[in-house]
Design a protein around this motif. Structure first.
Motif, PDB file in Angstrom:
ATOM      1  N   VAL A 258       0.899  -1.305  -0.005  1.00 43.44           N
ATOM      2  CA  VAL A 258       0.069  -0.035  -0.017  1.00 43.44           C
ATOM      3  C   VAL A 258       0.762   1.284  -0.087  1.00 43.44           C
ATOM      4  O   VAL A 258       0.538   2.217  -1.054  1.00 43.44           O
ATOM      5  N   HIS A 259       1.931   1.288   0.828  1.00 42.60           N
ATOM      6  CA  HIS A 259       2.995   2.291   0.990  1.00 42.60           C
ATOM      7  C   HIS A 259       3.513   2.430  -0.220  1.00 42.60           C
ATOM      8  O   HIS A 259       3.766   3.540  -0.751  1.00 42.60           O
ATOM      9  N   LEU A 260       4.121   1.400  -0.935  1.00 48.01           N
ATOM     10  CA  LEU A 260       4.842   1.655  -1.998  1.00 48.01           C
ATOM     11  C   LEU A 260       4.069   1.948  -3.250  1.00 48.01           C
ATOM     12  O   LEU A 260       4.453   2.598  -4.240  1.00 48.01           O
ATOM     13  N   ASN A 261       2.885   1.456  -3.277  1.00 49.44           N
ATOM     14  CA  ASN A 261       1.890   2.054  -4.543  1.00 49.44           C
ATOM     15  C   ASN A 261       1.852   3.512  -4.188  1.00 49.44           C
ATOM     16  O   ASN A 261       1.561   4.342  -5.429  1.00 49.44           O
ATOM     17  N   GLN A 262       1.693   4.083  -3.281  1.00 42.59           N
ATOM     18  CA  GLN A 262       1.608   5.540  -2.866  1.00 42.59           C
ATOM     19  C   GLN A 262       2.923   6.409  -3.223  1.00 42.59           C
ATOM     20  O   GLN A 262       2.991   7.289  -3.983  1.00 42.59           O
ATOM     21  N   LEU A 263       4.107   5.704  -3.181  1.00 43.63           N
ATOM     22  CA  LEU A 263       5.410   6.025  -3.469  1.00 43.63           C
ATOM     23  C   LEU A 263       5.427   5.932  -5.281  1.00 43.63           C
ATOM     24  O   LEU A 263       6.056   6.883  -5.724  1.00 43.63           O
TER      25      LEU A 263
END
Length: 379
Positions: free
Chosen positions: A164-169
């Motif tokens: 989820v966080h990597l998709n935000q990045l």
């Protein structure tokens, strides 16, 4: 429950130290030192002892949250109105003793059924070791507090970024990637000794090594994924690799389709900068079914090799039907290939430019203040 943000208008129950932050709500974060026993602030009443939390358990750990629960004796349990949670980064014995010490964080929460969720990117960072201790407290009619002894101290470590966080990045990186430029080779610069060692000791092969700690602190590939770094960026005016490099004057070049083809999976790994205008995107190339591929499938967002904003491989519909390759113009791509590479697949030659050591990203720390490449979790 989740421990929320700042609010106002109560007298703080926590202060073994002078200069403590006051006028914070019962659901607020408070900062002070802890002496490991009862709080000594004059506003805290010394009444019948409250139960001390026992057998503290930490679970459901993410990069910026965790759940906490504990056991308590039945005595005076009904008098408990609040929990005080003392959260600190675990001290690094090798840290600079002249550096400012991390301020300990006191969390104040109303007594709720356990387990309780503690979440907050302003005081929790990914991949970081913490210590935690708990007090129970009872608010009195005059606004003062009775408190228990502090519990034992428990240690835990927060987790890596999730997908989820990597998709935000990934979404942030897509915004600045720019137009796509054609390229034909991947290249890797090192010193002469590196290539001599590959020939003489490693059977003419470059071998994967564990990725360093450059980039985002929460990256799940740092210190874990094994691979070989390659570049593919080209100069705008020539369409060829630049003649300067921070990593050495010897360059290995290999045709792009040797490493990147329909039998390869592509993953997004990270997006960061190093206090400069340059932004870096880390991508991972993993042959399908390889150990590196299995590692990335569980941790990283997969990219469509023929349709993404960073690195593409697609069939040339207008030419001979072969594969054509493009890279993003406005970010510097660091491509990790997860398998050994035989030097016989390409060629090694000396570059004509300079070795620009200042451009090296080895163990480079990400700028935590950059709004372009940071997300709202620990850096």
């Amino acid at each position: 429950m989740e421990v929320p943000g700042l609010a106002h208008n109560i007298t703080s129950p926590l202060s073994p130290c002078e200069g403590m932050i006051k006028d914070l709500s019962l659901d607020a974060i408070q900062l002070c030192e802890r002496d490991g026993s009862k709080s000594q602030d004059g506003s805290i009443s010394e009444m019948e002892e409250l139960p001390v939390p026992q057998n503290i358990k930490i679970s459901n750990i993410t990069c910026d949250s965790f759940k906490i629960c504990w056991d308590m004796e039945a005595r005076s349990k009904e008098r408990i109105t609040h929990y005080f949670i003392d959260l600190n980064k675990k001290e690094n014995k090798n840290s600079n003793k002249f550096k400012h010490k991390d301020v300990p964080t006191k969390l104040v929460a109303k007594a709720v059924p356990l387990p309780m969720t503690v979440r907050g990117h302003w005081f929790l960072s990914p991949r970081t070791e913490y210590t935690v201790a708990v007090q129970t407290a009872s608010k009195q009619t005059d606004g003062d507090y009775a408190v228990s002894e502090w519990s034992e101290i428990i240690e835990f470590c927060t987790a890596d970024y999730s997908t989820v966080h990597l998709n935000q990045l990934l979404e942030k990186a897509e915004v600045i990637a720019g137009r796509m430029l054609r390229f034909s080779v991947f290249y890797r610069n090192q010193n002469k000794e590196y290539f001599d060692h590959a020939r003489e000791v490693q059977e003419n092969r470059m071998l994967p090594s564990v990725k360093d700690n450059s980039g985002s602190h929460g990256s799940p590939i740092s210190g874990k994924l094994e691979g070989i770094f390659f570049s593919c960026n080209t100069e705008f005016n020539t369409g060829k690799p630049p003649q300067d490099s921070p990593y050495g004057r010897q360059r290995f070049e290999v045709r792009a389709d040797t490493l990147f083809n329909p039998d390869t999976n592509l993953y997004f790994g990270d997006f960061y900068c190093m206090y400069t205008a340059y932004h870096y995107v880390i991508l991972v190339l993993a042959p399908k079914g390889s150990s590196g591929d299995e590692f990335c499938k569980q941790r990283l967002p997969a990219l469509d090799i023929s349709n993404n904003r960073f690195l593409t491989c697609k069939q040339d519909e207008e030419g001979d039907g072969g594969l054509v390759f493009h890279h993003a113009q406005d970010v510097i791509l660091e491509v990790i290939y997860t398998e050994p590479v035989d030097l016989a697949l390409g060629n090694v030659a000396e570059i004509s430019g300079h070795q620009l050591m200042s451009m090296s990203t080895v163990n480079a720390k990400k700028d935590p203040s950059c709004k372009t490449c940071n997300i709202s979790v620990g850096r």
